[in-house]
Design a protein around this motif. Structure first.
Motif, PDB file in Angstrom:
ATOM      1  N   VAL A  19       0.843  -1.207   0.000  1.00 20.42           N
ATOM      2  CA  VAL A  19       0.000   0.000   0.000  1.00 20.42           C
ATOM      3  C   VAL A  19       0.875   1.253   0.000  1.00 20.42           C
ATOM      4  O   VAL A  19       0.577   2.225  -0.706  1.00 20.42           O
ATOM      5  N   TRP A  20       1.972   1.243   0.754  1.00 22.67           N
ATOM      6  CA  TRP A  20       2.867   2.393   0.765  1.00 22.67           C
ATOM      7  C   TRP A  20       3.445   2.650  -0.622  1.00 22.67           C
ATOM      8  O   TRP A  20       3.564   3.802  -1.044  1.00 22.67           O
ATOM      9  N   GLN A  21       3.790   1.603  -1.331  1.00 20.28           N
ATOM     10  CA  GLN A  21       4.341   1.772  -2.668  1.00 20.28           C
ATOM     11  C   GLN A  21       3.308   2.392  -3.616  1.00 20.28           C
ATOM     12  O   GLN A  21       3.642   3.240  -4.432  1.00 20.28           O
ATOM     13  N   PHE A  22       2.056   1.972  -3.485  1.00 16.05           N
ATOM     14  CA  PHE A  22       1.010   2.581  -4.305  1.00 16.05           C
ATOM     15  C   PHE A  22       0.794   4.037  -3.944  1.00 16.05           C
ATOM     16  O   PHE A  22       0.617   4.890  -4.810  1.00 16.05           O
ATOM     17  N   LEU A  23       0.793   4.341  -2.646  1.00 14.08           N
ATOM     18  CA  LEU A  23       0.553   5.710  -2.194  1.00 14.08           C
ATOM     19  C   LEU A  23       1.708   6.650  -2.521  1.00 14.08           C
ATOM     20  O   LEU A  23       1.501   7.847  -2.707  1.00 14.08           O
ATOM     21  N   SER A  24       2.915   6.115  -2.579  1.00 12.91           N
ATOM     22  CA  SER A  24       4.069   6.972  -2.837  1.00 12.91           C
ATOM     23  C   SER A  24       4.254   7.271  -4.320  1.00 12.91           C
ATOM     24  O   SER A  24       5.153   8.025  -4.683  1.00 12.91           O
ATOM     25  N   GLY A  25       3.416   6.723  -5.154  1.00 15.22           N
ATOM     26  CA  GLY A  25       3.446   7.071  -6.570  1.00 15.22           C
ATOM     27  C   GLY A  25       4.484   6.311  -7.376  1.00 15.22           C
ATOM     28  O   GLY A  25       4.867   6.752  -8.448  1.00 15.22           O
ATOM     29  N   GLY A  26       4.946   5.215  -6.913  1.00 16.70           N
ATOM     30  CA  GLY A  26       5.906   4.417  -7.658  1.00 16.70           C
ATOM     31  C   GLY A  26       7.013   3.919  -6.753  1.00 16.70           C
ATOM     32  O   GLY A  26       7.203   4.394  -5.639  1.00 16.70           O
ATOM     33  N   VAL A  27       7.744   2.966  -7.261  1.00 18.95           N
ATOM     34  CA  VAL A  27       8.815   2.365  -6.478  1.00 18.95           C
ATOM     35  C   VAL A  27      10.110   3.107  -6.760  1.00 18.95           C
ATOM     36  O   VAL A  27      10.531   3.240  -7.907  1.00 18.95           O
ATOM     37  N   SER A  28      10.712   3.610  -5.708  1.00 20.95           N
ATOM     38  CA  SER A  28      12.034   4.220  -5.807  1.00 20.95           C
ATOM     39  C   SER A  28      12.829   3.751  -4.598  1.00 20.95           C
ATOM     40  O   SER A  28      12.281   3.118  -3.683  1.00 20.95           O
ATOM     41  N   GLY A  29      14.087   4.050  -4.556  1.00 21.62           N
ATOM     42  CA  GLY A  29      14.921   3.626  -3.442  1.00 21.62           C
ATOM     43  C   GLY A  29      14.416   4.153  -2.113  1.00 21.62           C
ATOM     44  O   GLY A  29      14.299   3.421  -1.132  1.00 21.62           O
ATOM     45  N   GLY A  30      14.101   5.444  -2.059  1.00 23.14           N
ATOM     46  CA  GLY A  30      13.640   6.057  -0.823  1.00 23.14           C
ATOM     47  C   GLY A  30      12.288   5.528  -0.374  1.00 23.14           C
ATOM     48  O   GLY A  30      12.065   5.267   0.816  1.00 23.14           O
ATOM     49  N   SER A  31      11.359   5.363  -1.331  1.00 29.73           N
ATOM     50  CA  SER A  31      10.033   4.864  -0.947  1.00 29.73           C
ATOM     51  C   SER A  31      10.105   3.404  -0.511  1.00 29.73           C
ATOM     52  O   SER A  31       9.365   2.985   0.381  1.00 29.73           O
ATOM     53  N   ALA A  32      11.006   2.627  -1.109  1.00 28.03           N
ATOM     54  CA  ALA A  32      11.156   1.233  -0.701  1.00 28.03           C
ATOM     55  C   ALA A  32      11.731   1.138   0.710  1.00 28.03           C
ATOM     56  O   ALA A  32      11.256   0.340   1.530  1.00 28.03           O
ATOM     57  N   VAL A  33      12.731   1.960   1.017  1.00 30.60           N
ATOM     58  CA  VAL A  33      13.317   1.943   2.361  1.00 30.60           C
ATOM     59  C   VAL A  33      12.289   2.390   3.394  1.00 30.60           C
ATOM     60  O   VAL A  33      12.116   1.755   4.444  1.00 30.60           O
ATOM     61  N   LEU A  34      11.577   3.477   3.111  1.00 34.32           N
ATOM     62  CA  LEU A  34      10.560   3.946   4.040  1.00 34.32           C
ATOM     63  C   LEU A  34       9.434   2.929   4.166  1.00 34.32           C
ATOM     64  O   LEU A  34       8.918   2.682   5.266  1.00 34.32           O
ATOM     65  N   GLY A  35       9.055   2.307   3.055  1.00 33.73           N
ATOM     66  CA  GLY A  35       8.025   1.268   3.100  1.00 33.73           C
ATOM     67  C   GLY A  35       8.439   0.092   3.959  1.00 33.73           C
ATOM     68  O   GLY A  35       7.642  -0.449   4.729  1.00 33.73           O
ATOM     69  N   LEU A  36       9.696  -0.329   3.858  1.00 35.79           N
ATOM     70  CA  LEU A  36      10.200  -1.424   4.697  1.00 35.79           C
ATOM     71  C   LEU A  36      10.210  -1.032   6.172  1.00 35.79           C
ATOM     72  O   LEU A  36       9.858  -1.832   7.036  1.00 35.79           O
ATOM     73  N   LEU A  37      10.610   0.204   6.453  1.00 39.61           N
ATOM     74  CA  LEU A  37      10.603   0.667   7.840  1.00 39.61           C
ATOM     75  C   LEU A  37       9.184   0.698   8.406  1.00 39.61           C
ATOM     76  O   LEU A  37       8.955   0.296   9.548  1.00 39.61           O
ATOM     77  N   LEU A  38       8.236   1.184   7.625  1.00 41.63           N
ATOM     78  CA  LEU A  38       6.846   1.208   8.071  1.00 41.63           C
ATOM     79  C   LEU A  38       6.295  -0.209   8.228  1.00 41.63           C
ATOM     80  O   LEU A  38       5.580  -0.504   9.192  1.00 41.63           O
ATOM     81  N   ALA A  39       6.612  -1.081   7.281  1.00 40.30           N
ATOM     82  CA  ALA A  39       6.128  -2.460   7.324  1.00 40.30           C
ATOM     83  C   ALA A  39       6.684  -3.212   8.524  1.00 40.30           C
ATOM     84  O   ALA A  39       6.045  -4.131   9.040  1.00 40.30           O
ATOM     85  N   TRP A  40       7.847  -2.835   8.988  1.00 42.08           N
ATOM     86  CA  TRP A  40       8.427  -3.454  10.184  1.00 42.08           C
ATOM     87  C   TRP A  40       7.960  -2.726  11.450  1.00 42.08           C
ATOM     88  O   TRP A  40       7.593  -3.361  12.431  1.00 42.08           O
ATOM     89  N   GLY A  41       7.936  -1.395  11.435  1.00 41.53           N
ATOM     90  CA  GLY A  41       7.685  -0.610  12.643  1.00 41.53           C
ATOM     91  C   GLY A  41       6.246  -0.607  13.115  1.00 41.53           C
ATOM     92  O   GLY A  41       5.985  -0.707  14.321  1.00 41.53           O
TER      93      GLY A  41
END
Length: 162
Positions: A19-41
């Motif tokens: 869902v974070w990847q969809f909301l961030s408007g595409g997959v990029s390095g920063g959105s993937a790292v933030l998505g992983l942090l959110l998915a874990w946190g």
């Protein structure tokens, strides 16, 4: 220490990441790292709010249960439609259903199934979780409603959860 690195709710983590990847408007390095942090946190922070894991022991029986429920929804929809079109007065009734299920998830599935089927709705679960109060739109016999629910749904749920 290793408990902090695990994912307490792996499916939730996967969903949060996607869902974070969809909301961030595409997959990029920063959105993937933030998505992983959110998915874990987020699951780590909300771990205390989640109930214990579901205890479905025979999950392979769920597709046949779902097929029965979908069939019953279709049949009940036609029956309720015919009741409305025919002009016959319905015979509403409140029925007390004695539960033989123990698992809270199984009781929730049964109550939800009853409410999804047109013409019936689960009104209440007793405090001791031993009875359901069900409103039936057209019931001539309370015992017939109890028997139908037991044969169609509760027996199958017992097979899945025990």
């Amino acid at each position: 220490m290793l408990d902090r690195l695990t994912l307490p709710q792996p499916w939730l983590s996967l969903m949060l990441f996607v869902v974070w990847q969809f909301l961030s408007g595409g997959v990029s390095g920063g959105s993937a790292v933030l998505g992983l942090l959110l998915a874990w946190g987020i699951p780590q922070m909300t771990q205390g709010f989640w109930p214990e894991r579901p205890s479905v022991l025979k999950w392979w029986r769920f597709p046949s249960y779902l097929a029965v429920v979908l069939y019953d929804i279709a049949v009940a929809s036609v029956q309720v439609g015919w009741l409305i079109v025919s002009g016959r007065k319905p015979r509403p009734a409140f029925v007390t259903y004695p539960l033989s299920l123990d698992d809270p998830l199984a009781i929730t599935l049964l109550a939800g199934t009853i409410s999804l089927t047109p013409g019936t709705v689960t009104v209440d679960v007793s405090d001791d979780q031993r009875r359901l109060l069900i409103h039936a739109l057209d019931a001539t016999d309370d015992q017939a409603v109890v028997d139908a629910i037991h044969q169609r749904y509760e027996r199958r749920l017992q097979e899945m959860f025990q």
